[in-house]
Design a protein around this motif. Structure first.
Motif: not given
Length: 315
Positions: A114-115, A23-26, A290-292, A297-298
DNA sequence: ATCCAGGTTCACA
DNA sequence: TGTGAACATGGA
């Protein structure tokens, strides 16, 4: 640790390997390592520990190669297979969410980018509770620091081919450590009072087999000091895989307010009401996308940078 | 310095 | 039920 097992797990479609297992946000922990098409992660299976390399074998099979020692058993193998299937929702049917999301223009870009992504929770109930504890009222940097301290001091080191990962500690591993040590040595701050209560709770509730979507278990867990509505909702949403559950915090509230209300700030109640109106039964899944999407990209750029180094390490 | 982070508890209307 | 301060720590 050496290769002791290899699992083939069926996955329903569509399935996005990369954004489900990573998960990109983790915030980063030393429990796992990811490259473009592989993920490594350690697991505690009862008292056993293993490192697992996961990758797709065709579109419909996830292959998991298990590295452990001579104590690995057929029973552990079965428990791991079940753990992985649940952790990444390999058998889930995503059509309910997709039917709603496809009709919502605010979801168009996240859905395209993110499909096939699903909720992920490789942690068991105790582990995800610890994660949410270090997240409470702290910056990601401090959460990372606290988690790293705990893993260093109470977890195990897992030797894998060419590199090493850490493993989580069990409730038993931290019983008796004491608040003062958690405060001074692990820098937990006021959270030091709560950690051992978590361990005590899971001494009598098996964190591997208890079902968090059982309402009575979650009610009971919220009686534990340090467990509030946010922590309980994260556990229901992640470990319980309840697509309607959503833990609103100051961080995702801002992201959701922007995407679904078009404003910089909004009350939590306004955000949840909007999500419920647009994605009834799938508020948590909508939030996940929405969050991920904000981080994708970053974070992906950073992942790409790591690849050459990882490739060397994994040989 | 002062504020505030991916909250929760406790006291007091 | 609802509101507000206190809680540890460290970076901006």
């Amino acid at each position: 640790m050496r290769l002791v097992d290899s699992l083939r797990l069926p996955v329903t479609q569509p399935f996005n390997f990369r954004f489900t297992l990573w998960k990109p946000s983790h915030f980063a922990t030393e429990l796992e390592l990811h490259s473009r098409d592989e993920s490594w992660r350690t697991f505690r299976i009862g008292s056993l520990v293993c490192g697992v390399r996961m990758q797709m074998d065709g579109a419909r099979t996830l292959r998991a190669d298990v590295f452990s020692d001579a104590s690995w058993t057929a029973d552990a193998s079965e428990r791991l297979a079940s753990r992985l299937t649940h952790a990444y929702g390999l058998g889930e049917d995503p059509s309910g969410f997709l039917a709603l999301a496809r009709k919502d223009s605010a979801m168009r870009e996240p859905l395209a980018a993110l499909r096939g992504m699903r909720q992920s929770c490789p942690e068991n109930l105790f582990e995800i509770a610890v994660i949410t504890l270090v997240l409470q009222n702290s910056t990601v940097q401090r959460s990372t620091q606290m988690m790293s301290n705990l893993l260093d001091h109470y977890g195990l080191t897992v030797e894998l081919p060419g590199f090493r990962l850490k493993s989580f500690f069990t409730p038993q591993d931290i019983l008796g450590v004491g608040e003062a040590v958690f405060r001074a040595r692990d820098r937990l701050g006021y959270r030091a009072r709560y950690l051992e209560r978590f361990a005590e709770f899971f001494r009598t509730h098996d964190p591997d087999t208890e079902q968090p979507n059982k309402a009575d278990l979650m009610d009971e867990f919220q009686m534990v000091k340090g467990v509030g509505p946010y922590t309980a909702a994260v556990i229901a949403s992640h470990a319980g895989r309840d697509p309607s559950a959503i833990g609103i915090d100051v961080w995702n509230k801002k992201i959701l307010a922007k995407r679904f209300l078009g404003v910089e700030e909004a009350d939590a109640s306004a955000v949840t009401a909007e999500l419920t109106a647009r994605f009834p039964g799938y508020e948590g899944t909508a939030s996940l996308y929405a969050v991920e999407y904000v981080y994708k990209d970053a974070a992906l750029a950073k992942l790409e940078e790591q690849i050459p180094m990882e490739r060397r390490a994994l040989r």
